[in-house]
Design an enzyme around this catalytic site. Structure first.
Site, short mmCIF file in Angstrom:
data_model
loop_
_atom_site.label_atom_id
_atom_site.label_comp_id
_atom_site.label_asym_id
_atom_site.label_seq_id
_atom_site.Cartn_x
_atom_site.Cartn_y
_atom_site.Cartn_z
N LEU A 54 -12.26 18.18 -4.01
CA LEU A 54 -10.84 18.47 -4.24
C LEU A 54 -10.75 19.87 -4.80
O LEU A 54 -11.55 20.25 -5.65
CB LEU A 54 -10.24 17.51 -5.27
CG LEU A 54 -8.83 17.87 -5.76
CD1 LEU A 54 -7.78 17.51 -4.70
CD2 LEU A 54 -8.49 17.18 -7.08
N HIS A 57 3.30 18.08 -24.84
CA HIS A 57 2.33 18.79 -23.99
C HIS A 57 0.95 18.14 -24.08
O HIS A 57 0.25 18.02 -23.09
CB HIS A 57 2.24 20.26 -24.41
CG HIS A 57 3.53 21.02 -24.20
ND1 HIS A 57 4.28 20.90 -23.05
CD2 HIS A 57 4.20 21.90 -24.99
CE1 HIS A 57 5.35 21.68 -23.14
NE2 HIS A 57 5.34 22.27 -24.31
N ASP A 100 7.16 18.45 -15.39
CA ASP A 100 8.31 18.74 -16.25
C ASP A 100 8.64 17.52 -17.11
O ASP A 100 8.45 16.39 -16.67
CB ASP A 100 9.51 19.12 -15.35
CG ASP A 100 10.59 19.84 -16.13
OD1 ASP A 100 10.38 20.16 -17.31
OD2 ASP A 100 11.66 20.09 -15.54
N GLU A 133 7.90 32.80 -17.03
CA GLU A 133 9.07 32.65 -17.91
C GLU A 133 8.70 31.91 -19.20
O GLU A 133 9.33 32.08 -20.23
CB GLU A 133 10.18 31.89 -17.17
CG GLU A 133 10.81 32.65 -16.00
CD GLU A 133 9.90 32.78 -14.76
OE1 GLU A 133 9.06 31.88 -14.52
OE2 GLU A 133 10.01 33.79 -14.04
#
Ligand code: FPP
Length: 253
Positions: A142, A48, A31, A78
């Site tokens: 991973l 971004h 965020d 959302e």
């Protein structure tokens, strides 16, 4: 007197190795990209793009510290309500991330999985996603779960629908449905639950992420905006986690 220098990422990694017992699964709500861009008087997609670079550093940190699973919340259900220009930018960043990183992810032993309602992706994004999933499917160093077009409640509804179908077909008895039956119908069926959730940018919310899976997850809120987050900050969160006592509803040993 000068303040002691901040430990470097390598020093923190050394401490993690000495202490041992890293979390198996770390989940991150990335965020703060928008605020990071705004602080620089730049449009949100610029944040971004810088966030994409942070993803690269954190994935490397996850490999180096020996995590089994890293889950990144890249795009929520959302988020489809954001302005079209931002959605387009995020979808093309996803394609760009895969184009740039697929070879390295494969060579570093990372297995990529994309979890969410993928029917809503653009054809180009869907094909990029399918490619990296196929190219890395035999890796086991991973596991990188990228959550895209994902919502926790939608995942629970989907699991309920799958259970109902099995019951209707006579494969399950409703009164005998167990937590394990439910868990097997989640996107994360073959993953351990997250041990640690990190949320960046100081926000203190779960935001519809992994609602079932986070029943006993430890939370770590970092004030750092996502584009400034890197392996060093990941190691700090892991060290904080290593000093906690997890009781899972029981009393101390
Ligand atoms: C939240 O910040 C972040 C997102 C909605 C997108 C996350 C995307 C990336 C980190 C880059 C691409 C990732 C991959 C894996 C290719 P926000 O926009 O809500 O920030 P704000 O709260 O400051 O507005």
């Amino acid at each position: 007197m000068t303040a002691p220098a901040e430990p470097t990422a390598d020093e923190l990694l050394g401490r993690i190795r000495v202490q041992g017992g890293v979390p198996r699964h770390v989940a991150i709500i990335m965020d703060g990209n928008g605020r990071w861009a705004r602080e620089r008087l730049m449009p949100r997609p610029y944040g971004h793009r810088s966030g994409m670079k942070a993803v690269r550093d954190v994935v490397e940190g996850a490999v180096e510290s020996g995590l089994e699973v890293l889950s990144l919340f890249a795009f929520s259900q959302e988020n489809w309500q954001r302005p079209p220009v931002e959605i387009t930018a995020l979808m093309s960043l996803l394609e760009e991330y895969i184009a740039r990183e697929a070879d390295e992810l494969r060579d570093r032993g990372v297995r990529v999985r994309i979890l969410g309602d993928l029917d809503r992706l653009t054809p180009a994004a869907a094909s990029a996603v399918n490619r990296v999933v196929a190219e890395t499917e035999h890796n086991d160093r991973l596991r990188l779960n990228l959550f895209i077009s994902y919502g926790g409640r939608a995942e629970l509804v989907r699991a309920a629908q799958l259970l109902a179908r099995d019951a209707q077909a006579g494969r399950l008895v409703p009164d005998e449905i167990t937590e394990a039956d439910f868990q097997r119908r989640l996107y994360t069926a073959d993953c351990p639950d997250p041990d640690l959730l990190i949320r960046t940018s100081g926000e203190q919310r779960i935001s519809n992420f992994l609602l079932w899976q986070m029943a006993y997850t430890e939370l770590f809120i970092s004030p750092v905006l996502w584009p400034d987050f890197g392996r060093r900050e990941l190691y700090e969160a892991i060290l904080d986690y290593l000093n906690r006592e997890r009781r899972f509803g029981r009393v101390s040993a």
